[in-house]
Design a protein around this motif. Structure first.
Motif, short mmCIF file in Angstrom:
data_model
loop_
_atom_site.label_atom_id
_atom_site.label_comp_id
_atom_site.label_asym_id
_atom_site.label_seq_id
_atom_site.Cartn_x
_atom_site.Cartn_y
_atom_site.Cartn_z
N TRP A 109 59.65 23.23 15.94
CA TRP A 109 59.51 22.03 16.78
C TRP A 109 58.44 21.06 16.29
CZ3 TRP A 109 63.41 21.04 19.82
CH2 TRP A 109 64.19 22.09 20.31
N THR A 110 57.66 21.45 15.28
CA THR A 110 56.68 20.50 14.72
C THR A 110 57.35 19.48 13.81
OG1 THR A 110 56.15 21.86 12.78
CG2 THR A 110 54.88 22.26 14.80
N ARG A 111 58.61 19.69 13.47
CA ARG A 111 59.33 18.71 12.65
C ARG A 111 59.79 17.54 13.53
NH1 ARG A 111 64.09 21.51 9.60
NH2 ARG A 111 64.07 19.51 8.48
N PRO A 112 60.01 16.36 12.95
CA PRO A 112 60.48 15.21 13.73
C PRO A 112 61.85 15.44 14.34
CG PRO A 112 59.61 14.50 11.60
CD PRO A 112 59.72 15.99 11.55
N ALA A 113 62.12 14.77 15.45
CA ALA A 113 63.37 14.96 16.18
C ALA A 113 64.59 14.66 15.33
CB ALA A 113 63.37 14.10 17.44
N GLU A 114 64.52 13.62 14.49
CA GLU A 114 65.68 13.26 13.69
C GLU A 114 66.07 14.39 12.74
OE1 GLU A 114 63.07 11.41 14.26
OE2 GLU A 114 63.88 9.67 15.33
N ALA A 115 65.07 15.04 12.14
CA ALA A 115 65.35 16.15 11.23
C ALA A 115 65.94 17.34 11.99
CB ALA A 115 64.09 16.57 10.49
N LEU A 116 65.45 17.60 13.19
CA LEU A 116 65.96 18.72 13.97
C LEU A 116 67.36 18.44 14.50
CD1 LEU A 116 62.76 19.85 15.90
CD2 LEU A 116 63.76 20.79 13.80
N PRO B 179 54.45 20.23 20.48
CA PRO B 179 55.83 20.45 20.07
C PRO B 179 56.40 21.73 20.68
CG PRO B 179 54.53 19.75 18.19
CD PRO B 179 53.56 19.98 19.32
N GLY B 180 57.65 21.62 21.16
CA GLY B 180 58.30 22.73 21.83
C GLY B 180 58.18 22.69 23.34
N THR B 181 57.38 21.77 23.87
CA THR B 181 57.22 21.64 25.32
C THR B 181 58.40 20.88 25.92
OG1 THR B 181 54.82 21.58 25.09
CG2 THR B 181 55.73 20.78 27.16
N ALA C 282 59.61 18.08 23.32
CA ALA C 282 58.66 17.41 22.43
C ALA C 282 58.81 17.96 21.02
CB ALA C 282 57.24 17.63 22.94
N CYS C 283 58.81 17.04 20.05
CA CYS C 283 58.90 17.42 18.63
C CYS C 283 57.71 16.82 17.89
CB CYS C 283 60.20 16.91 18.03
SG CYS C 283 61.68 17.48 18.88
N GLY C 284 57.65 17.06 16.59
CA GLY C 284 56.56 16.55 15.78
C GLY C 284 56.61 15.04 15.62
N ALA C 285 55.50 14.47 15.15
CA ALA C 285 55.38 13.03 14.87
C ALA C 285 55.61 12.19 16.12
CB ALA C 285 56.33 12.63 13.75
#
Length: 309
Positions: free
Chosen positions: A212-219, A260-262, A271-274
């Motif tokens: 979840w620390t990665r940006p939403a678009e990548a996930l 991230p992960g919340t 919530a994700c990264g960035a």
């Protein structure tokens, strides 16, 4: 034309049916041997084997084609050409050279991009705007041969690997039928350019766990690229949950510091990264069928503040 067909998974079946439906003489079908599957681990025939047997076509399931006897049996078919679609076994030079007009592969990418085992998944995960299928004459190298025909399709913002699998399979069947008269006429195809080559490595299980620390678009691309199988996954209170479809959205006001992960609301915005956020729209709990997120939440709510990891 007198053909052999070589393929194994469901992706290959429409091509086999299209060849027979177009009036070609499919002299023999090659597929990988049945594999243990299910709880009882009983041998399960491949989708291509099932289709070939239903069509009454001779079937061969060698473990390898490196054996001289297997190569001699293949050569004895006296083929005009062989059509290969996701067969899964290496074709030695003796097999490649046996048909009068060579062996031709339906490959699910726009070569030279995404040579290798998982071109559909890698195209989605990389955020490619389009993909397609190529008909390529096979050489000893990995997906390096000249391309005779190509068909393209856009990758939409909600397309999954499963969506593209079905679309490209149908496209490949039509394209191969269209290409066979050109193969019969001796057209050689166009050599692939040296630039733009990517290797579509087989999906590793470790890639499927969501970070979840990665940006939403990548996930979002990860979830769609791994849907429906093997499925990107996360954990909630120790339960593994597959995330099959998502949508990046802005974070609500006041949630910028959430880790991230919340979970940010009661409808699975995470919530994700960035500083980004991802809405889960389709998921699958352990032992359950896949569901839209709204239906899954009615059975088990996930409140704001819960943590996925």
């Amino acid at each position: 034309m007198r053909l052999a067909f070589m393929g194994t998974p469901e992706f290959s079946v429409p091509v086999l049916r299209a060849l027979a439906g177009a009036g070609h003489d499919v002299a023999c079908v090659y597929s990988q041997p049945p594999r243990p599957a299910g709880r009882g681990k009983k041998p399960r025939p491949s989708p291509v084997q099932v289709a070939a047997e239903a069509m009454g076509i001779e079937l061969r399931t060698p473990v390898s084609l490196r054996d001289p006897d297997a190569q001699a049996e293949f050569a004895a078919l006296a083929l005009d050409a062989a059509v290969v679609v996701a067969y899964g076994l290496i074709l030695p030079r003796a097999v490649l050279d046996a048909p009068r007009l060579g062996c031709w592969n339906v490959h699910a990418s726009l070569l030279p991009r995404w040579r290798g085992a998982a071109p559909i998944q890698r195209a989605v995960m990389a955020g490619d705007a389009e993909t397609g299928v190529d008909v390529m004459r096979m050489e000893a190298g990995l997906d390096t041969g000249p391309v005779l025909a190509e068909a393209r399709t856009p990758i939409g913002p909600q397309d999954t690997a499963g969506d593209l699998h079905d679309r490209l399979s149908a496209m490949g069947a039509a394209l191969m039928v269209e290409a066979l008269p050109r193969i019969a006429a001796g057209e050689p195809g166009t050599p692939q350019p040296e630039a733009g080559v990517e290797y579509a490595a087989k999906i590793d299980k470790a890639e499927a766990r969501i970070d979840w620390t990665r940006p939403a678009e990548a996930l979002d691309r990860l979830a769609r690229g791994l849907a429906p199988f093997p499925g990107a996954w996360t954990e909630l209170d120790g339960e593994r949950i597959k995330i099959l479809l998502t949508r990046p959205e802005p974070r609500p006001a006041g949630t910028g510091t959430a880790a991230p992960g919340t979970v940010l609301d009661d409808a699975l915005l995470v919530a994700c990264g960035a500083g980004t956020a991802l809405r889960i729209t389709r998921m699958q709990r352990a032992g359950r069928a896949a569901q839209d997120a709204g239906a899954a939440l009615r059975g088990r709510p996930v409140p704001a503040g819960a943590r996925l990891g």
